[in-house]
Design a protein around this motif. Structure first.
Motif, short mmCIF file in Angstrom:
data_model
loop_
_atom_site.label_atom_id
_atom_site.label_comp_id
_atom_site.label_asym_id
_atom_site.label_seq_id
_atom_site.Cartn_x
_atom_site.Cartn_y
_atom_site.Cartn_z
N ALA A 69 0.86 4.92 -4.99
CA ALA A 69 2.22 4.80 -4.45
C ALA A 69 3.03 3.71 -5.14
O ALA A 69 4.26 3.81 -5.24
CB ALA A 69 2.15 4.51 -2.95
N THR A 70 2.36 2.67 -5.61
CA THR A 70 3.09 1.53 -6.16
C THR A 70 2.55 1.14 -7.54
O THR A 70 1.47 1.56 -7.93
CB THR A 70 2.98 0.32 -5.23
OG1 THR A 70 1.60 -0.02 -5.06
CG2 THR A 70 3.62 0.60 -3.87
N LYS A 103 6.42 -2.31 -6.83
CA LYS A 103 7.51 -1.36 -6.64
C LYS A 103 6.96 0.03 -6.34
O LYS A 103 5.87 0.39 -6.77
CB LYS A 103 8.40 -1.31 -7.89
CG LYS A 103 9.24 -2.56 -8.09
CD LYS A 103 10.25 -2.36 -9.22
CE LYS A 103 11.16 -3.57 -9.35
NZ LYS A 103 12.18 -3.39 -10.43
N LEU A 104 7.75 0.78 -5.60
CA LEU A 104 7.38 2.16 -5.27
C LEU A 104 7.52 3.03 -6.52
O LEU A 104 8.54 2.98 -7.21
CB LEU A 104 8.28 2.70 -4.16
CG LEU A 104 8.04 4.15 -3.74
CD1 LEU A 104 6.73 4.28 -3.00
CD2 LEU A 104 9.20 4.66 -2.88
N VAL A 106 8.46 6.22 -7.83
CA VAL A 106 9.20 7.42 -7.41
C VAL A 106 8.53 8.68 -7.97
O VAL A 106 8.42 9.69 -7.27
CB VAL A 106 10.67 7.33 -7.87
CG1 VAL A 106 11.42 8.62 -7.53
CG2 VAL A 106 11.35 6.13 -7.23
N THR A 109 5.26 9.34 -6.01
CA THR A 109 5.61 9.73 -4.64
C THR A 109 6.13 11.16 -4.60
O THR A 109 5.77 11.94 -3.71
CB THR A 109 6.65 8.76 -4.06
OG1 THR A 109 6.11 7.44 -4.04
CG2 THR A 109 7.05 9.16 -2.64
N THR A 110 6.94 11.53 -5.56
CA THR A 110 7.48 12.89 -5.62
C THR A 110 6.37 13.90 -5.87
O THR A 110 6.33 14.96 -5.23
CB THR A 110 8.53 12.99 -6.75
OG1 THR A 110 9.58 12.06 -6.50
CG2 THR A 110 9.11 14.40 -6.82
N ALA A 167 7.49 12.25 3.79
CA ALA A 167 8.40 11.28 3.17
C ALA A 167 8.20 9.89 3.76
O ALA A 167 8.16 8.88 3.04
CB ALA A 167 9.85 11.74 3.35
N TYR A 170 4.62 8.52 2.60
CA TYR A 170 4.47 8.14 1.20
C TYR A 170 5.39 7.01 0.76
O TYR A 170 5.16 6.40 -0.29
CB TYR A 170 4.70 9.37 0.30
CG TYR A 170 3.63 10.42 0.45
CD1 TYR A 170 2.30 10.07 0.62
CD2 TYR A 170 3.95 11.78 0.43
CE1 TYR A 170 1.31 11.02 0.77
CE2 TYR A 170 2.95 12.75 0.56
CZ TYR A 170 1.65 12.36 0.74
OH TYR A 170 0.67 13.31 0.88
N THR A 171 6.41 6.72 1.56
CA THR A 171 7.32 5.63 1.17
C THR A 171 7.15 4.37 2.02
O THR A 171 7.42 3.27 1.54
CB THR A 171 8.79 6.09 1.26
OG1 THR A 171 9.07 6.54 2.60
CG2 THR A 171 9.08 7.21 0.28
N LEU A 172 6.68 4.51 3.25
CA LEU A 172 6.62 3.36 4.16
C LEU A 172 5.22 2.95 4.58
O LEU A 172 4.99 1.79 4.91
CB LEU A 172 7.45 3.65 5.43
CG LEU A 172 8.93 3.96 5.21
CD1 LEU A 172 9.61 4.28 6.54
CD2 LEU A 172 9.64 2.79 4.53
N THR A 174 1.22 2.35 3.86
CA THR A 174 0.44 2.01 2.65
C THR A 174 -1.03 2.44 2.70
O THR A 174 -1.67 2.52 1.65
CB THR A 174 0.49 0.49 2.40
OG1 THR A 174 -0.03 -0.19 3.55
CG2 THR A 174 1.93 0.03 2.14
#
Length: 201
Positions: A69-70, A103-104, A106, A109-110, A167, A170-172, A174
């Motif tokens: 993710a990061t 950093k995430l 992108v 994550t996509t 969403a 995967y973004t918030l 961990t």
């Protein structure tokens, strides 16, 4: 030490049983009949959860290990200090653990999102239809036919909920355990829907 897969599965089983009981209550209310628990579908949903949760946990672990993710990158402060040849500031940032930042990704994550909503959703949808057709006494050929008939309707219904859940996860969130919890909580409403669908057949 408790296994994350075991604890996640137990948690999902409790929520699955609760979801089916809620669905039975909704059905009784809609039909204006006294509420009486039918334990057969409750047990069936718990058995399905025992079967389904471990592979899903491993699937999410695979996605995260394949597409983290990061990523770590030099911090803006470190870049500015390096550009100014400010060794003191760089040393201070290293001491304060500010020389890099997370950093995430992108891109990753996509990719995870798309794989989860296509490959993952397809397998889960087919597995549900096949297993519950089997619970209801269908032959293998009948179960496959039922799975084909139910597939797109269930996929479309799932896409009204699960993309938003993915969403958020995967973004918030961990950790895989945390994502499993969020998924299980969101799955309460989804399991109520599935219970009503299964009960209506």
């Amino acid at each position: 030490m408790d296994s994350p897969i075991v604890s996640t599965t137990l948690q999902a089983c409790v929520l699955s049983a609760a979801s089916n009981l809620i669905a039975q209550g909704i059905t009784a209310y809609q039909n204006k009949v006294p509420f009486s628990v039918d334990w057969t579908p409750v047990v069936q949903f718990v058995l399905f959860t025992i079967l389904n949760s471990p592979p899903n946990f491993l699937w999410q672990s695979f996605l995260e290990s394949s597409f983290p993710a990061t990523y770590v990158t030099p911090s803006s402060k470190a870049i500015a200090a390096a550009a100014n040849n400010d060794e003191k500031k760089l040393d201070a940032e290293e001491v304060n653990h500010e020389i890099v930042e997370t950093k995430l990704s992108v891109r990753n994550t996509t990719i995870k999102f798309l794989l989860d909503q296509t490959v993952g959703a397809t397998v889960n949808t087919l597995l549900f239809s096949l297993v519950f057709a089997g619970f209801q006494g269908a032959t293998t050929a009948q179960a496959v036919q039922i799975a084909k008939q139910d597939f797109w309707g269930m996929m479309y219904a799932g896409w009204k909920l699960w993309p938003a859940v993915s969403a958020i996860n995967y973004t918030l969130i961990t950790t895989i355990e945390g994502r499993s919890l969020v998924g299980s909580l969101a799955g309460v409403g989804w399991s109520v829907y599935l219970s009503l669908i299964a009960g209506g057949k």
